[in-house]
Write a protein that holds these residues in place. Sequence first.
Motif, short mmCIF file in Angstrom:
data_model
loop_
_atom_site.label_atom_id
_atom_site.label_comp_id
_atom_site.label_asym_id
_atom_site.label_seq_id
_atom_site.Cartn_x
_atom_site.Cartn_y
_atom_site.Cartn_z
N LEU A 1 0.87 -1.18 0.00
CA LEU A 1 0.00 0.00 0.00
C LEU A 1 0.90 1.22 0.00
O LEU A 1 1.65 1.46 0.95
CB LEU A 1 -0.93 0.01 1.22
CG LEU A 1 -2.18 -0.86 1.12
CD1 LEU A 1 -1.82 -2.34 1.16
CD2 LEU A 1 -3.16 -0.55 2.23
N LEU A 2 0.82 2.01 -1.07
CA LEU A 2 1.83 3.03 -1.35
C LEU A 2 1.18 4.40 -1.54
O LEU A 2 0.36 4.59 -2.44
CB LEU A 2 2.61 2.63 -2.61
CG LEU A 2 3.65 3.56 -3.16
CD1 LEU A 2 4.78 3.80 -2.15
CD2 LEU A 2 4.24 2.98 -4.46
N ASP A 3 1.56 5.35 -0.68
CA ASP A 3 1.04 6.70 -0.80
C ASP A 3 1.64 7.38 -2.04
O ASP A 3 2.82 7.21 -2.36
CB ASP A 3 1.38 7.50 0.46
CG ASP A 3 0.74 8.88 0.44
OD1 ASP A 3 -0.46 8.97 0.14
OD2 ASP A 3 1.45 9.87 0.73
N VAL A 4 0.82 8.16 -2.74
CA VAL A 4 1.28 8.82 -3.96
C VAL A 4 2.13 10.03 -3.64
O VAL A 4 3.23 10.22 -4.19
CB VAL A 4 0.08 9.22 -4.85
CG1 VAL A 4 0.54 10.12 -5.99
CG2 VAL A 4 -0.60 7.98 -5.40
N LEU A 5 1.65 10.90 -2.76
CA LEU A 5 2.32 12.17 -2.49
C LEU A 5 3.33 12.03 -1.36
O LEU A 5 2.98 12.06 -0.18
CB LEU A 5 1.28 13.25 -2.15
CG LEU A 5 0.27 13.56 -3.27
CD1 LEU A 5 -0.74 14.60 -2.80
CD2 LEU A 5 0.98 14.01 -4.53
N MET A 6 4.59 11.83 -1.75
CA MET A 6 5.69 11.75 -0.79
C MET A 6 6.83 12.59 -1.29
O MET A 6 7.04 12.72 -2.51
CB MET A 6 6.15 10.29 -0.60
CG MET A 6 5.13 9.37 0.02
SD MET A 6 5.82 7.73 0.39
CE MET A 6 6.24 7.16 -1.27
N PRO A 7 7.59 13.22 -0.39
CA PRO A 7 8.76 13.99 -0.83
C PRO A 7 9.83 13.08 -1.39
O PRO A 7 9.92 11.90 -1.04
CB PRO A 7 9.22 14.67 0.47
CG PRO A 7 8.70 13.80 1.56
CD PRO A 7 7.41 13.23 1.07
N GLY A 8 10.65 13.63 -2.28
CA GLY A 8 11.69 12.81 -2.90
C GLY A 8 11.08 11.88 -3.93
O GLY A 8 10.48 12.30 -4.91
N MET A 9 11.21 10.57 -3.72
CA MET A 9 10.64 9.58 -4.63
C MET A 9 9.15 9.41 -4.31
O MET A 9 8.78 8.86 -3.28
CB MET A 9 11.37 8.24 -4.46
CG MET A 9 10.94 7.17 -5.47
SD MET A 9 11.70 5.55 -5.14
CE MET A 9 13.44 5.94 -5.29
N ASP A 10 8.28 9.91 -5.19
CA ASP A 10 6.86 9.83 -4.91
C ASP A 10 6.33 8.42 -5.21
O ASP A 10 7.08 7.51 -5.57
CB ASP A 10 6.07 10.89 -5.69
CG ASP A 10 6.11 10.67 -7.21
OD1 ASP A 10 6.51 9.57 -7.67
OD2 ASP A 10 5.74 11.60 -7.95
#
Length: 238
Positions: A57-66
């Motif tokens: 389960l992977l969040d889309v909006l993340m700093p660096g590698m989105d």
Amino acid sequence: MTTHATEKCNILIVDDIEENLIALEALLGPLGQKLVRAHSGEEALKAMLRQDFAVVLLDVLMPGMDGFETAANIKRLDQTKDVPVILLTGAEVEADYAYRGYSIGVADFLTKPFDPWLLRTKVSIFLDLYRKNRQLASQAEQLRRLFAEAGTATAPKALAGATEDEATPESLEDRPPSPETAPRATPAWPEERLAEIGEQLAQVELLLRDTKGSETPNLANRVAELERAVGSLLLRPE
């Protein structure tokens, strides 16, 4: 040979916000699986190279590698490319999110705030697929062992019960074996049985190779069918 349905699977949850990870753990807790945290895309990739996961389960909006870049890297690596990825997005998403995600190879999308029942249902589907694939891999390995056993099966020594003094080459040529000393050959694997084993192995490996995400609605039925077939093949011919 089968994988127990109660076996715990690893689920990777990826989000840079601690509160979101806590919320995901609370929502997924009733599934009774092992939850592994990652706070960035880089951390997620490292975790996936250390252990196997049933779903991410992977969040889309993340700093660096989105999330999109992380998912693309997951699908690029041979070790992780078959792990299903569910992207987690906010309520307001850009129009091309779905296209970008599916073109990368993600399995599904979930929009925040999550419906607890929907979240657990989607994750449970991928947990079931993971277990079924492990069952198929176990069956394929069992069939390979059957092939190896069939290839090395040999008959015992020519004459059972004859001593070195009695069984000289000359005496054996002139004297037919009695019922007591006649050789008793180990039952060989008939060609039909070997062909059947080969066919089942091909089916298992083809199904393993073609299983992608949720595209196998009849997987459970196929696994049950192959389990019955493999079970019958394990019975040595009399």
